[in-house]
Design a protein around this motif. Structure first.
Motif, PDB file in Angstrom:
ATOM      1  N   PRO A 174      86.852 -17.825  49.193  1.00 55.41           N
ATOM      2  CA  PRO A 174      86.901 -19.285  49.135  1.00 55.41           C
ATOM      3  C   PRO A 174      87.366 -19.751  47.754  1.00 55.41           C
ATOM      4  N   PRO A 175      87.765 -21.013  47.617  1.00 55.20           N
ATOM      5  CA  PRO A 175      88.215 -21.490  46.303  1.00 55.20           C
ATOM      6  C   PRO A 175      87.078 -21.629  45.294  1.00 55.20           C
ATOM      7  N   THR A 176      85.831 -21.742  45.765  1.00 49.33           N
ATOM      8  CA  THR A 176      84.667 -21.853  44.880  1.00 49.33           C
ATOM      9  C   THR A 176      83.656 -20.776  45.243  1.00 49.33           C
ATOM     10  N   VAL A 177      83.255 -19.967  44.260  1.00 54.02           N
ATOM     11  CA  VAL A 177      82.247 -18.925  44.464  1.00 54.02           C
ATOM     12  C   VAL A 177      81.080 -19.190  43.524  1.00 54.02           C
ATOM     13  N   LYS A 178      79.878 -18.755  43.942  1.00 51.23           N
ATOM     14  CA  LYS A 178      78.676 -18.980  43.159  1.00 51.23           C
ATOM     15  C   LYS A 178      77.964 -17.659  42.914  1.00 51.23           C
ATOM     16  N   ARG A 189      82.709 -12.995  43.897  1.00 51.89           N
ATOM     17  CA  ARG A 189      83.686 -12.116  44.550  1.00 51.89           C
ATOM     18  C   ARG A 189      84.612 -12.915  45.471  1.00 51.89           C
ATOM     19  N   PRO A 190      85.620 -13.601  44.926  1.00 48.27           N
ATOM     20  CA  PRO A 190      86.607 -14.275  45.783  1.00 48.27           C
ATOM     21  C   PRO A 190      87.665 -13.289  46.267  1.00 48.27           C
ATOM     22  N   LYS A 191      88.436 -13.715  47.257  1.00 53.66           N
ATOM     23  CA  LYS A 191      89.595 -12.952  47.733  1.00 53.66           C
ATOM     24  C   LYS A 191      90.834 -13.822  47.590  1.00 53.66           C
ATOM     25  N   LEU A 192      91.944 -13.184  47.239  1.00 56.17           N
ATOM     26  CA  LEU A 192      93.224 -13.884  47.097  1.00 56.17           C
ATOM     27  C   LEU A 192      94.158 -13.424  48.210  1.00 56.17           C
ATOM     28  N   ALA A 193      94.547 -14.358  49.083  1.00 58.83           N
ATOM     29  CA  ALA A 193      95.502 -14.059  50.156  1.00 58.83           C
ATOM     30  C   ALA A 193      96.907 -14.379  49.661  1.00 58.83           C
ATOM     31  N   ARG A 218      82.783 -22.974  35.918  1.00 52.49           N
ATOM     32  CA  ARG A 218      83.762 -22.319  35.037  1.00 52.49           C
ATOM     33  C   ARG A 218      85.095 -22.203  35.800  1.00 52.49           C
ATOM     34  N   PRO A 219      86.040 -23.114  35.545  1.00 51.79           N
ATOM     35  CA  PRO A 219      87.353 -23.011  36.201  1.00 51.79           C
ATOM     36  C   PRO A 219      88.099 -21.758  35.740  1.00 51.79           C
ATOM     37  N   TYR A 220      88.864 -21.172  36.660  1.00 54.47           N
ATOM     38  CA  TYR A 220      89.663 -19.993  36.336  1.00 54.47           C
ATOM     39  C   TYR A 220      90.931 -20.016  37.199  1.00 54.47           C
ATOM     40  N   ALA A 221      91.819 -19.084  36.939  1.00 57.46           N
ATOM     41  CA  ALA A 221      93.068 -18.996  37.713  1.00 57.46           C
ATOM     42  C   ALA A 221      93.436 -17.533  37.893  1.00 57.46           C
ATOM     43  N   LEU A 222      93.878 -17.183  39.103  1.00 53.43           N
ATOM     44  CA  LEU A 222      94.461 -15.877  39.385  1.00 53.43           C
ATOM     45  C   LEU A 222      95.976 -16.055  39.494  1.00 53.43           C
ATOM     46  N   ASP A 269      94.296 -21.804  41.342  1.00 53.89           N
ATOM     47  CA  ASP A 269      93.093 -22.249  40.637  1.00 53.89           C
ATOM     48  C   ASP A 269      91.854 -22.099  41.513  1.00 53.89           C
ATOM     49  N   GLY A 270      90.767 -21.707  40.877  1.00 55.28           N
ATOM     50  CA  GLY A 270      89.477 -21.598  41.548  1.00 55.28           C
ATOM     51  C   GLY A 270      88.362 -22.003  40.604  1.00 55.28           C
TER      52      GLY A 270
END
Length: 481
Positions: A118-122, A128-132, A191-195, A208-209
């Motif tokens: 998902p775009p937001t993880v807690k 542990r997000p996934k990038l499609a 905490r915003p981040y980007a892959l 962005d996530g």
């Protein structure tokens, strides 16, 4: 044969989403009037139209039709040369059916889309997000992936870090986000981040996530502890205020008896609680520079009670073994690696564990030694690759032999003495090469390198981190097991 045909041109080129036209000329070589029908065949038939679809010719006359090719801008329109054909069926002489063939080249195009799921993880310690990543173009895509955020507040573990995607296909990339600092009390923080999906010669595609970091303990608990502490202080104050009048009313004999039972004012009433790092530490496997202060530890000893003067000793520094033993006590079945780095001009860093950074960033200070300890992986071994001032090929050299240590014990490689050579790289393994260990390093003037892991039973039984270049030293390291 009662028909002659010609394609003009025989080979053509078209862009996906566009169109191009090829003229088909034909002549009735028979002796009767005939009508010809046209039908596209082959892989390009769905994208081909013939205008007009039939043509009537007198004997000896010539006519033409237009073949219009319009491939869509989708992965189905495969880039490169593609053969096509048109079936021409005469009405009067069906046995004279002709199928002229040509060549159509479809130009390549690239279109990549990426989405966080998902775009937001807690989490408190990790997310542990996934990038499609979808390849919507008509050519194969090769890309690498990395993560970033403002302030370098997160560390990133991305698997796989490099992908190849066929046209019309998608891949899922797993990412593990770890905060560099734990929030013990208080409210959660975003905490915003980007892959980033990086391809050669193309601007990186940033997705962005948001990582929502929760506190280790809820905020109400800190409030409750504060209230309990205030009540305890109030109770002690009231108890002392109540105790003094009773003592003043006692007889001199009673006061003397009480004074013999009270502790001497030169000694504290109770010893302070032992720090969390006071657990026993196994001895290191390699000899390094002692970690004690050079001061004499003296000063005014005082004369409390006429006893002998005692020299105050500074507590020992926390080592990698100290830190990994604490993790193993809390997680007996887990796998952990803790480590610290000796920074030239500053000394040993505090121990870091499981992917956090040990070293410095932006201070231009080389590392000269590493202290590593593991748990749950049957020990570790390693060797240092250091600067060689006598090099003739521009490369450093290894420091032999390898140093090893069992689980829970310190392992050292490199040198922490004054004027020690800069650390250029290292080799490391766990469980004698049968386990997996991953590393990434920050090199001088080159920044962070990609995370790399050894493959048990498939490689040489270790992983190398760093560079052979005699002039490029290490500034920081991260390890995971």
């Amino acid at each position: 044969m009662s028909l002659w045909t010609s394609l003009e041109p025989a080979s053509a080129t078209v862009d996906p989403g566009g169109s191009t036209t090829v003229r088909l000329r034909l002549r009735n070589t028979g002796d009767v009037v005939d009508e010809y029908r046209f039908e596209p065949v082959g892989d390009l038939a769905p994208w081909t139209t013939v205008e007009p679809q039939s043509l009537r010719l007198y004997p000896g006359t010539t006519g033409s039709v237009d073949l219009v090719f319009a491939p869509p801008r989708t992965p189905d329109a495969t880039a490169g040369p593609n053969a096509y054909a048109v079936r021409i069926s005469p009405t009067e002489h069906p046995e004279a059916t002709t199928v002229p063939e040509g060549n159509l080249t479809i130009t390549p195009f690239t279109e990549v889309r990426a989405e966080l799921v998902p775009p937001t993880v807690k989490g408190r310690f990790r997310g542990r997000p996934k990038l499609a990543v979808d390849n919507l173009g008509n050519t194969k895509v090769t890309a690498s992936l990395s993560g970033s955020d403002n302030g370098d507040q997160l560390s990133y573990d991305i698997h796989p870090s490099n992908v190849q995607i066929e046209p019309g296909r998608a891949v899922f990339v797993k990412a593990t986000l770890k905060p560099r600092q734990i929030i013990w009390f208080g409210s959660k923080e975003e905490r915003p981040y980007a892959l980033a999906v990086k391809r050669s010669g193309v601007t990186p595609l940033d997705v962005d996530g948001t990582y929502v970091q929760r506190s280790f303990l809820p905020g109400w608990l800190a409030t409750s502890l504060g209230i309990l502490l205030a009540l305890a202080i109030t109770f002690v104050t009231l108890w002392i205020a109540y105790k003094r009048p009773v003592a003043s009313a006692a007889t001199p004999l009673e006061e003397a008896a009480i004074s013999t039972l009270e502790p001497s004012p030169s000694a504290p009433a109770s010893a302070p609680p032992a720090p969390a790092s006071s657990e026993p530490v196994a001895p290191p496997q390699a000899t390094v520079e002692p970690e004690t202060d050079s001061g004499d530890g003296g000063g005014d000893g005082g004369s409390g009670g006429g006893g002998s003067e005692e020299t105050e000793q500074k507590p020992k520094q926390r080592t990698a073994a100290t830190a990994v033993q604490q993790l193993a006590a809390n997680d007996p079945d887990g796998k952990h690696i803790c480590y610290r780095a000796f920074v030239a001009g500053k000394g040993w860093t505090e121990p870091e564990c499981d992917g956090d950074m040990a070293g410095t960033v932006g201070e231009n200070r080389p590392l000269t030694a590493l202290n590593v300890a593991v748990s749950g992986v049957s020990g570790t071994a390693g060797a240092a690759f250091v600067h060689n001032p006598e090099s003739t090929n521009g490369q450093g050299h290894y420091v032999e032999p390898w140093a090893s240590a069992p689980d829970g014990s310190n392992n050292y490689f490199g040198d922490s003495k004054k004027d020690a050579p800069n650390l250029l790289g290292f080799t490391i393994n766990v469980d004698s090469g049968r386990g997996a260990v991953c590393q990434t390093v920050r090199q001088h003037d080159r920044g962070w390198q990609n995370m790399a892991c050894d493959k048990p039973n498939e490689g040489e039984g270790f992983i190398f981190g760093g560079t052979l270049d005699n002039g490029v030293w290490l500034e920081a390291v991260k390890f995971t097991v």
